[in-house]
Design a protein around this motif. Structure first.
Motif, mmCIF file in Angstrom:
data_model
loop_
_atom_site.group_PDB
_atom_site.id
_atom_site.type_symbol
_atom_site.label_atom_id
_atom_site.label_comp_id
_atom_site.label_asym_id
_atom_site.label_seq_id
_atom_site.Cartn_x
_atom_site.Cartn_y
_atom_site.Cartn_z
ATOM 1 N N ASN A 102 0.608 -1.010 -0.065
ATOM 2 C CA ASN A 102 -0.084 0.009 0.014
ATOM 3 C C ASN A 102 0.920 1.036 -0.038
ATOM 4 O OD1 ASN A 102 0.664 0.490 2.842
ATOM 5 N ND2 ASN A 102 -0.897 -0.817 3.316
ATOM 6 N N THR A 104 1.539 3.090 2.047
ATOM 7 C CA THR A 104 2.668 3.466 3.271
ATOM 8 C C THR A 104 3.712 2.671 3.215
ATOM 9 O OG1 THR A 104 0.204 3.437 4.330
ATOM 10 C CG2 THR A 104 2.319 3.686 5.971
ATOM 11 N N THR A 105 3.420 1.272 2.540
ATOM 12 C CA THR A 105 4.521 0.388 2.575
ATOM 13 C C THR A 105 5.437 0.583 1.543
ATOM 14 O OG1 THR A 105 3.151 -1.195 1.472
ATOM 15 C CG2 THR A 105 3.787 -1.438 4.059
ATOM 16 N N ILE A 116 -4.773 6.020 -2.112
ATOM 17 C CA ILE A 116 -5.002 5.874 -0.650
ATOM 18 C C ILE A 116 -4.599 6.968 0.280
ATOM 19 C CG2 ILE A 116 -4.923 4.274 1.495
ATOM 20 C CD1 ILE A 116 -4.605 1.996 -0.627
HETATM 21 C C1 LIG Z 1 -0.096 -0.851 4.721
HETATM 22 O O1 LIG Z 1 0.283 -1.951 4.943
HETATM 23 C C2 LIG Z 1 0.915 -2.239 6.355
HETATM 24 C C3 LIG Z 1 1.783 -3.535 6.192
HETATM 25 O O2 LIG Z 1 1.133 -4.536 5.720
HETATM 26 C C4 LIG Z 1 -0.210 -2.518 7.186
HETATM 27 O O3 LIG Z 1 0.244 -2.433 8.648
HETATM 28 C C5 LIG Z 1 -1.029 -1.154 7.072
HETATM 29 O O4 LIG Z 1 -2.180 -0.882 8.125
HETATM 30 C C6 LIG Z 1 -1.787 -0.968 5.599
HETATM 31 N N1 LIG Z 1 -2.251 0.330 5.366
HETATM 32 C C7 LIG Z 1 -3.339 0.376 4.776
HETATM 33 C C8 LIG Z 1 -3.880 2.074 4.759
HETATM 34 O O5 LIG Z 1 -3.963 -0.444 4.284
#
Ligand SMILES: *[C@@H]1O[C@H](CO)[C@@H](O)[C@H](O)[C@H]1NC(C)=O
Ligand SMILES: *[C@@H]1O[C@H](CO)[C@@H](O)[C@H](O)[C@H]1NC(C)=O
Ligand SMILES: *[C@@H]1O[C@H](CO)[C@@H](O)[C@H](O)[C@H]1NC(C)=O
Length: 443
Positions: A102, A104-105, A116
């Protein structure tokens, strides 16, 4: 920002009225790219000169064995040992598991596609999986992909769709192994990453026509100039250091342009005021691909001048404007089209067909070349069904934070990441696996 785009569009606006009927499928593209594309590529900057600095690569070339396969051309549907799954026919099915990564990652997502983190509220578009009719399409396996590209240099060459696909791949691979950005040009139009774990390099080259082109600019002409008989050496000069090349072009061919072949003008597209013949852009796209594939065959098609090269041509990626690009709701869909709901037709179909035909013709001509494999990555139809996958207004962060403005820019061309482009790379992985060996067939 908007005035910049409209200003650029005005020279051919008048002509639009008379041509609208005939060119309806083109007009929205013709207006849109001028206004918007520049914002993607050169946000708030003047367009750069077309002689952007070359990345300097030095890479090891690794042998890859040649065995031509037919994967993505739409053929008769008889599935035998030698007829691998046709990934073009299928449907989108709901899938709980969701994407591998995603916003963030993965740090490599271009802002405009990071839906997102830009606050897109509906996230259902993340939960669809492409189900080909004849087979299963496995979820992307980053470790398998990395193994297959070990000791290789994979280059994505083309326009912002090439970048979109590269960034998707990078994000998925990064879940297994962290890449280092080892080179970037001034405006990030040329970049390269290295995966130290596998001695693999991924790169992206900006070349929206593949052939030599001079992009329109504020200072210079307000149309592109294309030299259809010469490849763009910004990528082609690096061919000896590339093991696999993924081409992705299309949308830039809709811009106003003058076309050259040899020393003479072949014609133009949307060039009122210039005394050239309007020839559209279909044949131009075909010539560009032909020149490109021919050049690769000549320079890398024989074992004597290298260790072979694999070529993938990603087919045209449809956009989904349902109204004005600068009004709310330009691409409002929240779900994929279901099977049979949307036909592949018009310009989308034509652009796809040209790429598939040129790939097939190249295969035929290159039969005698041991070191040359080429395949179309035929994603047009499956992408056409994903009207829900574009950033729309979320090309900008939180576009409705202060209520709904009268005008809001929409991107209904590129794809959110994560998003449908991840599927393109899932299919790409299957192509690589099949190239790897017949034992892996039919998975
Ligand atoms: C993005 O991925 C990370 C690791 O899998 C997770 O902790 C986080 O909740 C995710 N964020 C979203 C917005 O899905
Ligand atoms: C990848 O790029 C690095 C430079 O960043 C180079 O040293 C290496 O040889 C390249 N490897 C391949 C397989 O192209
Ligand atoms: C336009 O081109 C035609 C054919 O080349 C030529 O006869 C004509 O004089 C040109 N017109 C102008 C205005 O340059």
């Amino acid at each position: 920002m908007k005035s910049m785009g409209v200003g650029a569009a005005s020279p051919f606006k008048d002509q639009l009225h008379s041509l609208t009927k005939k060119l309806l499928p083109w007009t929205i593209y013709a207006i849109f790219p001028l206004a918007i594309f520049r914002l993607y590529f050169y946000p708030l900057q003047l367009p750069p000169s077309s002689t952007d600095q070359l990345p300097s690569t030095s890479s090891t070339i690794i042998t890859s064995s040649a065995s031509p396969t037919h994967i993505s051309s739409s053929k008769e549907q008889e599935r035998t040992e030698d007829t691998p799954c046709d990934y073009t026919i299928g449907k989108w099915v709901h899938d709980k598991s969701g994407p591998l990564y995603n916003g963030t990652t993965c740090g490599a997502i271009k802002d405009g596609q990071n839906c997102i983190s830009h606050g897109r509220p509906d996230l259902d578009y993340l939960h669809w999986r492409w189900k080909p009719k004849e087979c299963g399409l496995p979820r992307f396996e980053p470790n398998t992909f990395l193994q297959l590209i070990s000791n290789k240099h994979i280059a994505f060459v083309g326009d912002s769709m090439a970048r979109n696909q590269l960034e998707s791949l990078l994000c998925m691979l990064a879940t297994a192994s962290v890449p280092n950005l080892v080179y970037h040009s001034e405006e990030n139009k040329f970049r390269r990453w290295n995966f130290p774990s596998h001695n693999a390099n991924l790169s992206v080259y900006w070349s929206p026509f593949l052939v030599k082109g001079i992009e329109k600019s504020h200072q210079g002409a307000n149309y592109n100039k294309l030299y259809l008989d010469r490849v763009d050496e910004r990528w082609a000069s690096e061919l000896n250091h590339i093991d696999m090349i993924v081409f992705s072009i299309g949308h830039w061919f809709l811009h106003p342009a003058v076309y050259f072949e040899g020393d003479s003008v072949l014609g133009c597209h949307y060039c009122p005021g210039l005394n050239h013949t309007e020839i559209g852009f279909y044949d131009v796209l075909r010539k560009s691909l032909r020149t490109t594939l021919k050049t690769i065959t000549e320079r890398r098609g024989s074992k004597s001048n290298g260790n072979g090269i694999d070529v993938i041509v990603t087919t045209f990626s449809p956009s989904h404007f349902e109204g004005d690009w600068d009004q709310a709701g330009a691409c409002p869909k929240k779900k994929p089209y279901s099977e049979g709901e949307k036909q592949l037709e018009g310009m989308d179909a034509e652009m796809r067909k040209i790429a598939v035909e040129e790939v097939e013709a190249t295969k035929e001509n290159a039969k005698h070349f041991a070191g040359f494999r080429v395949e179309a990555l035929d994603v047009t139809k499956l992408s056409l069904m994903r009207a829900d996958g574009h950033p729309g207004p979320y090309m900008h962060p939180f576009p409705f934070a202060n209520g709904v403005a009268e005008r809001v820019q929409n991107d209904c061309v590129h794809w959110c990441l994560p998003g449908p482009v991840d599927t393109w790379n899932e299919i790409l992985l299957q192509v690589l696996k099949k190239w790897e060996g017949p034992s892996k067939r039919g998975e």
